[in-house]
Design a protein around this motif. Sequence first.
Motif, mmCIF file in Angstrom:
data_model
loop_
_atom_site.group_PDB
_atom_site.id
_atom_site.type_symbol
_atom_site.label_atom_id
_atom_site.label_comp_id
_atom_site.label_asym_id
_atom_site.label_seq_id
_atom_site.Cartn_x
_atom_site.Cartn_y
_atom_site.Cartn_z
ATOM 1 N N GLN A 35 -25.556 23.074 10.167
ATOM 2 C CA GLN A 35 -25.706 24.310 10.939
ATOM 3 C C GLN A 35 -26.308 24.075 12.318
ATOM 4 O O GLN A 35 -26.142 24.897 13.231
ATOM 5 C CB GLN A 35 -26.571 25.304 10.163
ATOM 6 C CG GLN A 35 -27.968 24.805 9.850
ATOM 7 C CD GLN A 35 -28.688 25.687 8.863
ATOM 8 O OE1 GLN A 35 -29.113 26.783 9.208
ATOM 9 N NE2 GLN A 35 -28.812 25.240 7.627
ATOM 10 N N HIS A 36 -27.006 22.941 12.494
ATOM 11 C CA HIS A 36 -27.593 22.601 13.791
ATOM 12 C C HIS A 36 -26.625 21.835 14.686
ATOM 13 O O HIS A 36 -26.927 21.590 15.852
ATOM 14 C CB HIS A 36 -28.849 21.749 13.593
ATOM 15 C CG HIS A 36 -29.909 22.420 12.772
ATOM 16 N ND1 HIS A 36 -30.597 23.524 13.218
ATOM 17 C CD2 HIS A 36 -30.391 22.147 11.528
ATOM 18 C CE1 HIS A 36 -31.462 23.915 12.286
ATOM 19 N NE2 HIS A 36 -31.359 23.088 11.260
ATOM 20 N N MET A 37 -25.479 21.456 14.131
ATOM 21 C CA MET A 37 -24.545 20.602 14.869
ATOM 22 C C MET A 37 -23.199 21.259 15.147
ATOM 23 O O MET A 37 -22.426 20.779 15.965
ATOM 24 C CB MET A 37 -24.316 19.303 14.080
ATOM 25 C CG MET A 37 -25.593 18.526 13.795
ATOM 26 S SD MET A 37 -25.305 17.050 12.799
ATOM 27 C CE MET A 37 -24.393 16.045 13.963
ATOM 28 N N MET A 38 -22.924 22.361 14.469
ATOM 29 C CA MET A 38 -21.626 23.007 14.634
ATOM 30 C C MET A 38 -21.712 24.456 14.170
ATOM 31 O O MET A 38 -22.671 24.845 13.492
ATOM 32 C CB MET A 38 -20.559 22.275 13.812
ATOM 33 C CG MET A 38 -20.752 22.424 12.313
ATOM 34 S SD MET A 38 -19.588 21.458 11.316
ATOM 35 C CE MET A 38 -20.463 19.898 11.240
ATOM 36 N N PRO A 81 -18.267 28.209 9.149
ATOM 37 C CA PRO A 81 -17.583 29.428 8.706
ATOM 38 C C PRO A 81 -18.316 30.107 7.546
ATOM 39 O O PRO A 81 -17.784 31.026 6.917
ATOM 40 C CB PRO A 81 -16.207 28.907 8.267
ATOM 41 C CG PRO A 81 -16.460 27.510 7.832
ATOM 42 C CD PRO A 81 -17.546 26.988 8.738
ATOM 43 N N TYR A 82 -19.505 29.642 7.238
ATOM 44 C CA TYR A 82 -20.324 30.246 6.197
ATOM 45 C C TYR A 82 -21.779 30.049 6.594
ATOM 46 O O TYR A 82 -22.112 29.190 7.436
ATOM 47 C CB TYR A 82 -20.071 29.592 4.831
ATOM 48 C CG TYR A 82 -20.479 28.129 4.780
ATOM 49 C CD1 TYR A 82 -21.736 27.751 4.301
ATOM 50 C CD2 TYR A 82 -19.628 27.137 5.242
ATOM 51 C CE1 TYR A 82 -22.122 26.416 4.284
ATOM 52 C CE2 TYR A 82 -20.007 25.801 5.226
ATOM 53 C CZ TYR A 82 -21.256 25.449 4.753
ATOM 54 O OH TYR A 82 -21.643 24.138 4.746
ATOM 55 N N HIS A 104 -18.554 23.451 0.457
ATOM 56 C CA HIS A 104 -19.582 24.481 0.550
ATOM 57 C C HIS A 104 -18.978 25.818 0.977
ATOM 58 O O HIS A 104 -19.363 26.872 0.465
ATOM 59 C CB HIS A 104 -20.680 24.037 1.516
ATOM 60 C CG HIS A 104 -21.532 22.933 0.968
ATOM 61 N ND1 HIS A 104 -21.036 21.666 0.726
ATOM 62 C CD2 HIS A 104 -22.842 22.900 0.594
ATOM 63 C CE1 HIS A 104 -22.008 20.913 0.222
ATOM 64 N NE2 HIS A 104 -23.099 21.636 0.135
ATOM 65 N N GLN A 105 -18.018 25.794 1.900
ATOM 66 C CA GLN A 105 -17.337 27.027 2.288
ATOM 67 C C GLN A 105 -16.545 27.590 1.110
ATOM 68 O O GLN A 105 -16.547 28.801 0.855
ATOM 69 C CB GLN A 105 -16.393 26.769 3.466
ATOM 70 C CG GLN A 105 -15.636 28.024 3.913
ATOM 71 C CD GLN A 105 -14.644 27.747 5.030
ATOM 72 O OE1 GLN A 105 -14.577 26.641 5.561
ATOM 73 N NE2 GLN A 105 -13.855 28.754 5.380
ATOM 74 N N TYR A 106 -15.878 26.704 0.375
ATOM 75 C CA TYR A 106 -15.089 27.112 -0.786
ATOM 76 C C TYR A 106 -15.980 27.819 -1.808
ATOM 77 O O TYR A 106 -15.598 28.852 -2.372
ATOM 78 C CB TYR A 106 -14.440 25.875 -1.408
ATOM 79 C CG TYR A 106 -13.665 26.137 -2.678
ATOM 80 C CD1 TYR A 106 -12.406 26.729 -2.638
ATOM 81 C CD2 TYR A 106 -14.186 25.774 -3.920
ATOM 82 C CE1 TYR A 106 -11.690 26.968 -3.806
ATOM 83 C CE2 TYR A 106 -13.480 26.004 -5.092
ATOM 84 C CZ TYR A 106 -12.231 26.602 -5.028
ATOM 85 O OH TYR A 106 -11.523 26.835 -6.182
ATOM 86 N N THR A 107 -17.162 27.291 -2.027
ATOM 87 C CA THR A 107 -18.081 27.891 -2.994
ATOM 88 C C THR A 107 -18.635 29.212 -2.482
ATOM 89 O O THR A 107 -18.744 30.186 -3.227
ATOM 90 C CB THR A 107 -19.239 26.925 -3.290
ATOM 91 O OG1 THR A 107 -18.704 25.690 -3.786
ATOM 92 C CG2 THR A 107 -20.191 27.508 -4.324
ATOM 93 N N ALA A 108 -18.985 29.264 -1.205
ATOM 94 C CA ALA A 108 -19.523 30.496 -0.615
ATOM 95 C C ALA A 108 -18.538 31.645 -0.754
ATOM 96 O O ALA A 108 -18.935 32.806 -0.930
ATOM 97 C CB ALA A 108 -19.864 30.261 0.855
ATOM 98 N N LYS A 141 -27.449 32.669 3.649
ATOM 99 C CA LYS A 141 -27.001 33.986 3.203
ATOM 100 C C LYS A 141 -25.871 33.934 2.181
ATOM 101 O O LYS A 141 -25.773 34.803 1.308
ATOM 102 C CB LYS A 141 -26.555 34.822 4.406
ATOM 103 C CG LYS A 141 -27.679 35.161 5.378
ATOM 104 C CD LYS A 141 -27.143 35.975 6.545
ATOM 105 C CE LYS A 141 -28.257 36.320 7.531
ATOM 106 N NZ LYS A 141 -27.752 37.096 8.688
ATOM 107 N N ASP A 142 -25.000 32.934 2.290
ATOM 108 C CA ASP A 142 -23.791 32.909 1.464
ATOM 109 C C ASP A 142 -23.887 32.026 0.226
ATOM 110 O O ASP A 142 -23.006 32.060 -0.628
ATOM 111 C CB ASP A 142 -22.594 32.443 2.302
ATOM 112 C CG ASP A 142 -22.302 33.397 3.457
ATOM 113 O OD1 ASP A 142 -22.632 34.587 3.334
ATOM 114 O OD2 ASP A 142 -21.769 32.942 4.489
#
Length: 324
Positions: A103-106, A109-110, A78-82, A114-115
């Motif tokens: 997003q609720h657990m850590m 980096p994206y 998911h970060q790679y795609t963002a 929004k991304d």
Amino acid sequence: MNKRHLLRTALALATAGLTLTAQAQDFPPKKTITMVVGFAAGGAADTGARIIAKKLGENIGASVVVDNRAGAGGNIAHQYTAQGPSDGSLILFGSVGPLTIAQHMMKLPYDPVKDLAPITMGVNFPNVLVVGAHTGIKTFADFVAYAKKNPGKLDFASTGPGSASHLAGELLNDMAKIDTVHVPYKGGAPALQDLLGGRVAAYYSTLSTSLPHIETGKLIPIASTGSQRLTALPKVPTIAESGYPGFSATNWYAFVASSKVPKPILDRWNTELVKVLKSPDVVDALNSHGLTPQPGSREDLAKYMAKETTTWGRIIHERKIAMD
């Protein structure tokens, strides 16, 4: 402002408009299309993606390759795609965990909202709780009874921290007041390998991953995580009907892309992917693996993701589920 300046401004605006129009019409992008999957080859995400990618390539007359970028419960993909290209050549078969749970657990980096831009829902399906034949457990009641008598000794595999298979186990821990231990993997295939090898006791598995081994008797299906029984396993009860009403932990995969991709291209991807997901041969192929296609609009996916984000966020915080 003189006439020469006005002319230069008009020409600049016209050129910009032509450039944007050309970009919007550049579909499919003039290079190989990459469909990213956040889990290892052999699991449900990979299986579904390859079925869809094959038909998509045929329809648009372009090469579509599946790129498995496993790790961190799907967050790496998911970060790679963002952070990926803005020309629409890269799309992601995203999953419930990174899109609405992680997003609720850590700290990510994206930003999933929004991304990443929604394209269409892909497939939805419940998991099935399976145990290895080596455990001696035959039913869901056996599983809960053993866990209550042996707190902290019964473990379960998942496709990664924050995944639907992880949250299903944590939710059962809370509702049944048991203490089973989470063991995260980088995808369904490695989790299944350790389950079959006797290195882990249970797994909240996708049907496509576990069914061949259920049929040979190496795995025992004891319950499913949805609101209704699986068509392929009509004798296997849901957890909800086995003493825990309201239990529901379904899995889903949806198509998203970098939010930098222009809206006209995102809209075209929606059109093409919805067409694929409605194709009778694709529907049959996905259904045979326990995956139910759910094509829809970009707006529908955005609303569903927002709802899931709120639901799982509440559960995670109320039950104080921590990152492993």
